[in-house]
Design an enzyme around this catalytic site. Structure first.
Site, PDB file in Angstrom:
ATOM      1  N   GLU A  15       1.058  -1.649  -0.197  1.00  0.00           N
ATOM      2  CA  GLU A  15      -0.214  -0.245   0.223  1.00  0.00           C
ATOM      3  C   GLU A  15       0.926   1.510  -0.075  1.00  0.00           C
ATOM      4  O   GLU A  15       1.621   1.328   1.008  1.00  0.00           O
ATOM      5  CB  GLU A  15      -1.211  -0.353   1.083  1.00  0.00           C
ATOM      6  CG  GLU A  15      -1.614   1.443   1.528  1.00  0.00           C
ATOM      7  CD  GLU A  15      -2.823   1.088   1.949  1.00  0.00           C
ATOM      8  OE1 GLU A  15      -3.651  -0.075   2.567  1.00  0.00           O
ATOM      9  OE2 GLU A  15      -3.159   1.784   3.146  1.00  0.00           O
ATOM     10  N   TYR A  47      -6.836   6.753  -1.103  1.00  0.00           N
ATOM     11  CA  TYR A  47      -7.681   8.040  -1.210  1.00  0.00           C
ATOM     12  C   TYR A  47      -7.984   9.411  -0.359  1.00  0.00           C
ATOM     13  O   TYR A  47      -8.641   9.069   0.428  1.00  0.00           O
ATOM     14  CB  TYR A  47      -8.539   7.056  -1.589  1.00  0.00           C
ATOM     15  CG  TYR A  47      -9.680   8.294  -2.351  1.00  0.00           C
ATOM     16  CD1 TYR A  47      -9.953   9.486  -3.849  1.00  0.00           C
ATOM     17  CD2 TYR A  47     -10.840   8.478  -1.834  1.00  0.00           C
ATOM     18  CE1 TYR A  47     -10.370   9.725  -4.526  1.00  0.00           C
ATOM     19  CE2 TYR A  47     -11.795   9.730  -2.684  1.00  0.00           C
ATOM     20  CZ  TYR A  47     -11.554   9.945  -3.637  1.00  0.00           C
ATOM     21  OH  TYR A  47     -12.430  10.978  -4.718  1.00  0.00           O
ATOM     22  N   ARG A 105     -16.047   2.997   2.748  1.00  0.00           N
ATOM     23  CA  ARG A 105     -17.029   3.921   3.402  1.00  0.00           C
ATOM     24  C   ARG A 105     -16.563   6.456   3.599  1.00  0.00           C
ATOM     25  O   ARG A 105     -16.950   7.169   3.064  1.00  0.00           O
ATOM     26  CB  ARG A 105     -17.682   3.934   5.255  1.00  0.00           C
ATOM     27  CG  ARG A 105     -18.979   4.885   5.378  1.00  0.00           C
ATOM     28  CD  ARG A 105     -18.839   4.995   7.076  1.00  0.00           C
ATOM     29  NE  ARG A 105     -17.513   5.028   8.025  1.00  0.00           N
ATOM     30  CZ  ARG A 105     -17.783   5.883   8.884  1.00  0.00           C
ATOM     31  NH1 ARG A 105     -18.922   5.354   9.765  1.00  0.00           N
ATOM     32  NH2 ARG A 105     -16.794   5.098   9.532  1.00  0.00           N
ATOM     33  N   GLY A 106     -14.731   5.095   4.376  1.00  0.00           N
ATOM     34  CA  GLY A 106     -14.314   6.358   4.775  1.00  0.00           C
ATOM     35  C   GLY A 106     -14.818   7.250   6.131  1.00  0.00           C
ATOM     36  O   GLY A 106     -15.607   6.621   6.727  1.00  0.00           O
ATOM     37  N   ASP A 107     -14.233   8.308   6.063  1.00  0.00           N
ATOM     38  CA  ASP A 107     -14.506   9.191   7.160  1.00  0.00           C
ATOM     39  C   ASP A 107     -15.333  10.543   7.281  1.00  0.00           C
ATOM     40  O   ASP A 107     -13.685  11.575   6.354  1.00  0.00           O
ATOM     41  CB  ASP A 107     -13.858   9.246   8.696  1.00  0.00           C
ATOM     42  CG  ASP A 107     -13.488   7.933   9.427  1.00  0.00           C
ATOM     43  OD1 ASP A 107     -14.112   7.894   8.995  1.00  0.00           O
ATOM     44  OD2 ASP A 107     -11.870   7.252   8.943  1.00  0.00           O
ATOM     45  N   HIS A 144     -14.098  -2.709  13.954  1.00  0.00           N
ATOM     46  CA  HIS A 144     -13.785  -1.154  13.620  1.00  0.00           C
ATOM     47  C   HIS A 144     -13.990  -0.014  14.989  1.00  0.00           C
ATOM     48  O   HIS A 144     -15.321  -0.834  16.101  1.00  0.00           O
ATOM     49  CB  HIS A 144     -14.879  -0.972  12.791  1.00  0.00           C
ATOM     50  CG  HIS A 144     -14.834   0.197  11.809  1.00  0.00           C
ATOM     51  ND1 HIS A 144     -15.826   1.331  13.052  1.00  0.00           N
ATOM     52  CD2 HIS A 144     -14.096   1.295  11.122  1.00  0.00           C
ATOM     53  CE1 HIS A 144     -15.396   3.096  11.924  1.00  0.00           C
ATOM     54  NE2 HIS A 144     -14.614   2.356  10.892  1.00  0.00           N
ATOM     55  N   GLN A 171      -6.781  -4.200   8.434  1.00  0.00           N
ATOM     56  CA  GLN A 171      -6.932  -3.362   9.058  1.00  0.00           C
ATOM     57  C   GLN A 171      -5.613  -3.426  10.125  1.00  0.00           C
ATOM     58  O   GLN A 171      -5.766  -4.670  10.251  1.00  0.00           O
ATOM     59  CB  GLN A 171      -7.754  -2.834  10.470  1.00  0.00           C
ATOM     60  CG  GLN A 171      -7.465  -1.356  11.019  1.00  0.00           C
ATOM     61  CD  GLN A 171      -6.742  -0.192  10.161  1.00  0.00           C
ATOM     62  OE1 GLN A 171      -5.831   0.019   9.887  1.00  0.00           O
ATOM     63  NE2 GLN A 171      -7.883   1.182  10.286  1.00  0.00           N
ATOM     64  N   GLN A 207       5.480   7.472  15.655  1.00  0.00           N
ATOM     65  CA  GLN A 207       4.396   6.895  14.606  1.00  0.00           C
ATOM     66  C   GLN A 207       3.765   5.460  14.708  1.00  0.00           C
ATOM     67  O   GLN A 207       2.630   5.376  14.484  1.00  0.00           O
ATOM     68  CB  GLN A 207       4.909   5.672  13.382  1.00  0.00           C
ATOM     69  CG  GLN A 207       5.039   5.189  12.153  1.00  0.00           C
ATOM     70  CD  GLN A 207       5.171   3.450  12.008  1.00  0.00           C
ATOM     71  OE1 GLN A 207       6.901   3.628  12.461  1.00  0.00           O
ATOM     72  NE2 GLN A 207       4.940   3.063  11.331  1.00  0.00           N
TER      73      GLN A 207
HETATM   74  P1  FAD Z   1     -17.725   0.361   6.806  1.00  0.00           P
HETATM   75  O1  FAD Z   1     -17.973  -1.571   5.845  1.00  0.00           O
HETATM   76  O2  FAD Z   1     -19.188   1.116   6.296  1.00  0.00           O
HETATM   77  O3  FAD Z   1     -18.226  -0.198   8.040  1.00  0.00           O
HETATM   78  C1  FAD Z   1     -17.712   1.147   9.628  1.00  0.00           C
HETATM   79  C2  FAD Z   1     -18.686   1.722  10.265  1.00  0.00           C
HETATM   80  O4  FAD Z   1     -20.718   1.187  10.160  1.00  0.00           O
HETATM   81  C3  FAD Z   1     -18.252   0.250  11.268  1.00  0.00           C
HETATM   82  O5  FAD Z   1     -18.859   0.291  12.572  1.00  0.00           O
HETATM   83  C4  FAD Z   1     -19.547  -0.913  10.403  1.00  0.00           C
HETATM   84  O6  FAD Z   1     -19.356  -2.008  11.402  1.00  0.00           O
HETATM   85  C5  FAD Z   1     -20.496   0.068  10.486  1.00  0.00           C
HETATM   86  N1  FAD Z   1     -21.526  -0.509   9.475  1.00  0.00           N
HETATM   87  C6  FAD Z   1     -21.559  -1.132   8.044  1.00  0.00           C
HETATM   88  N2  FAD Z   1     -22.926  -1.514   7.510  1.00  0.00           N
HETATM   89  C7  FAD Z   1     -23.360  -0.734   8.517  1.00  0.00           C
HETATM   90  C8  FAD Z   1     -25.108  -0.785   8.619  1.00  0.00           C
HETATM   91  N3  FAD Z   1     -25.225  -0.845   7.800  1.00  0.00           N
HETATM   92  N4  FAD Z   1     -25.896  -0.292   9.982  1.00  0.00           N
HETATM   93  C9  FAD Z   1     -24.901   0.239  10.819  1.00  0.00           C
HETATM   94  N5  FAD Z   1     -23.880   0.065  11.026  1.00  0.00           N
HETATM   95  C10 FAD Z   1     -22.628   0.005   9.983  1.00  0.00           C
HETATM   96  N6  FAD Z   1      -9.538   5.983   4.798  1.00  0.00           N
HETATM   97  C11 FAD Z   1     -10.018   7.423   3.646  1.00  0.00           C
HETATM   98  O7  FAD Z   1     -10.203   7.721   3.315  1.00  0.00           O
HETATM   99  N7  FAD Z   1      -8.603   6.805   2.420  1.00  0.00           N
HETATM  100  C12 FAD Z   1      -8.141   4.910   2.432  1.00  0.00           C
HETATM  101  O8  FAD Z   1      -7.776   5.545   1.327  1.00  0.00           O
HETATM  102  C13 FAD Z   1      -8.463   4.563   3.141  1.00  0.00           C
HETATM  103  N8  FAD Z   1      -8.158   3.034   3.348  1.00  0.00           N
HETATM  104  C14 FAD Z   1      -8.117   1.834   4.083  1.00  0.00           C
HETATM  105  C15 FAD Z   1      -7.360   0.605   3.725  1.00  0.00           C
HETATM  106  C16 FAD Z   1      -7.905   0.387   4.489  1.00  0.00           C
HETATM  107  C17 FAD Z   1      -7.112  -1.577   4.316  1.00  0.00           C
HETATM  108  C18 FAD Z   1      -8.622  -0.140   6.156  1.00  0.00           C
HETATM  109  C19 FAD Z   1      -9.008  -1.265   6.879  1.00  0.00           C
HETATM  110  C20 FAD Z   1      -9.025   1.182   5.964  1.00  0.00           C
HETATM  111  C21 FAD Z   1      -8.670   2.535   5.886  1.00  0.00           C
HETATM  112  N9  FAD Z   1      -9.641   3.816   5.607  1.00  0.00           N
HETATM  113  C22 FAD Z   1      -8.975   4.936   4.324  1.00  0.00           C
HETATM  114  C23 FAD Z   1     -10.275   3.996   6.597  1.00  0.00           C
HETATM  115  C24 FAD Z   1     -11.670   4.114   6.627  1.00  0.00           C
HETATM  116  O9  FAD Z   1     -12.140   4.655   5.568  1.00  0.00           O
HETATM  117  C25 FAD Z   1     -12.295   4.070   7.519  1.00  0.00           C
HETATM  118  O10 FAD Z   1     -11.649   3.148   8.889  1.00  0.00           O
HETATM  119  C26 FAD Z   1     -13.892   4.286   8.010  1.00  0.00           C
HETATM  120  O11 FAD Z   1     -14.314   4.531   9.122  1.00  0.00           O
HETATM  121  C27 FAD Z   1     -15.164   2.591   7.546  1.00  0.00           C
HETATM  122  O12 FAD Z   1     -14.938   2.458   6.701  1.00  0.00           O
HETATM  123  P2  FAD Z   1     -15.093   0.906   6.297  1.00  0.00           P
HETATM  124  O13 FAD Z   1     -15.207   0.935   4.969  1.00  0.00           O
HETATM  125  O14 FAD Z   1     -14.499  -0.208   6.652  1.00  0.00           O
HETATM  126  O15 FAD Z   1     -16.607   1.474   6.598  1.00  0.00           O
END
Ligand code: FAD
Length: 290
Positions: A15, A47, A105-107, A144, A171, A207
């Site tokens: 990555e 991203y 999803r992102g934050d 998460h 993660q 870090q």
């Molecule tokens: P989701 O899968 O949507 O989950 C987020 C939360 O919502 C979890 O607690 C889950 O249990 C909950 N949830 C999911 N579906 C539902 C539902 N239907 N109802 C209620 N709750 C629900 N961030 C960036 O900004 N850019 C990046 O490039 C980036 N790369 C990453 C790469 C990896 C390998 C990882 C592990 C994380 C990365 N992240 C990145 C961080 C990521 O964007 C954050 O961790 C974000 O908070 C969650 O994204 P997700 O896609 O896991 O979310």
């Protein structure tokens, strides 16, 4: 171009993140040059993670795919985007020849608010209805940080995978036992997609403390001891961090992991040391698993 599904298990992926700000792309391509020479199975490009730019992800991933002839994955977050924005972004990725997306999803950033996408699964469903990308998604061996329990997080993960995910990337974690328990529970729930283990070598005490608190990763006693003993000296800390990560990887590979996803922090020397020390191990497992 090899597709992800053609890759031989276990995979080794790297990555990288785009440089902060625009117009500094040369530096990232010298990093890619060095990483490509290690022949990884995949390079993923973040991203907007940790304040890095979003603008260059597609271009970097496209060059990795088209100029280096290596499978690349563009990370893509959806929170704060409208469906119209997303259509534009996805068409751009498609026109640049990108085949793989890590759908996240992102934050929400300051000033952003929820629009058409609430969860990564919304993005995955959206992509699936109109495009044919290979889709990766994130998973969390220690849950998460927003999830109330591992069970709840796993149910949401199952829903996400069922929307059409091809492989999961985890993660970072420092204690393999969390990964093994998570993988077992995921398999029990019927999640059968490959799960790549995210490993970040510790290179400095500051870090790792920052990353661990950001990601919610537990710090095993062994890591704390390493930081106490070597944290004052950069070279010693780096050597110990690489040794620890390599040990984690060797154990994961011995325990049947589908792939290792190395958070390189744009440090090819780190990736080189680790890749070279597991080359024979990877080769022997690939031959055995064919
Ligand atoms: P989701 O899968 O949507 O989950 C987020 C939360 O919502 C979890 O607690 C889950 O249990 C909950 N949830 C999911 N579906 C539902 C539902 N239907 N109802 C209620 N709750 C629900 N961030 C960036 O900004 N850019 C990046 O490039 C980036 N790369 C990453 C790469 C990896 C390998 C990882 C592990 C994380 C990365 N992240 C990145 C961080 C990521 O964007 C954050 O961790 C974000 O908070 C969650 O994204 P997700 O896609 O896991 O979310």
């Amino acid at each position: 171009m090899k597709k992800f599904s053609d890759l031989i298990n276990p995979t080794l992926s790297f990555e990288i993140f785009p440089p902060k700000g625009t117009g500094k792309l040369d530096t990232i391509f010298s990093t890619v040059d060095a990483l490509a020479s290690l022949a990884p199975d995949l390079i993923s490009v973040t991203y907007g993670a940790g304040g890095t730019s979003r603008e260059n992800t597609a271009e970097i991933a496209s060059k990795i795919q088209n100029n280096y002839n290596l499978p690349a994955t563009a990370h893509l977050t959806c929170v704060g985007s409208t469906k119209k924005d997303m259509e534009k972004t996805l068409s751009d990725l498609r026109s640049k020849g990108i085949e793989n997306i890590l759908a996240l999803r992102g934050d929400l950033a300051e000033g952003e608010h929820l629009t058409d996408f609430h969860y990564a699964s919304d993005l995955i469903k959206f992509i699936k209805t109109q495009y044919d990308f290979t889709l990766f998604a994130a998973c969390y061996p220690e849950k998460h940080p927003e999830a109330l329990s591992m069970e709840e997080d796993l149910l949401h993960l199952k829903e996400k995978v069922d929307c059409g995910v091809d492989a999961l990337i985890s993660q970072l974690f420092f204690d393999n036992n969390f990964f093994y328990k998570f993988r077992e529970k995921a398999r029990d729930l019927g999640i059968q997609t490959p799960i790549m283990a995210g490993i970040m070598p510790i290179t400095s005490a500051s870090q790792i403390n920052r990353m661990a608190s950001l990601c919610g990763a537990s710090m095993p006693k062994q890591v704390q001891k390493i930081i106490e003993a070597y944290g004052h000296n950069n070279m010693a800390m780096r050597e110990a961090g690489i040794a620890y990560a390599t040990e984690q990887i060797v154990d994961l590979l011995a325990n049947g992991v589908d792939g290792i996803h190395l958070y390189t922090m744009n440090q090819p020397a780190l990736a080189k040391t680790i890749s070279e020390s597991i080359r024979g191990i990877l080769y022997s497992l690939r031959v055995k698993r064919v």
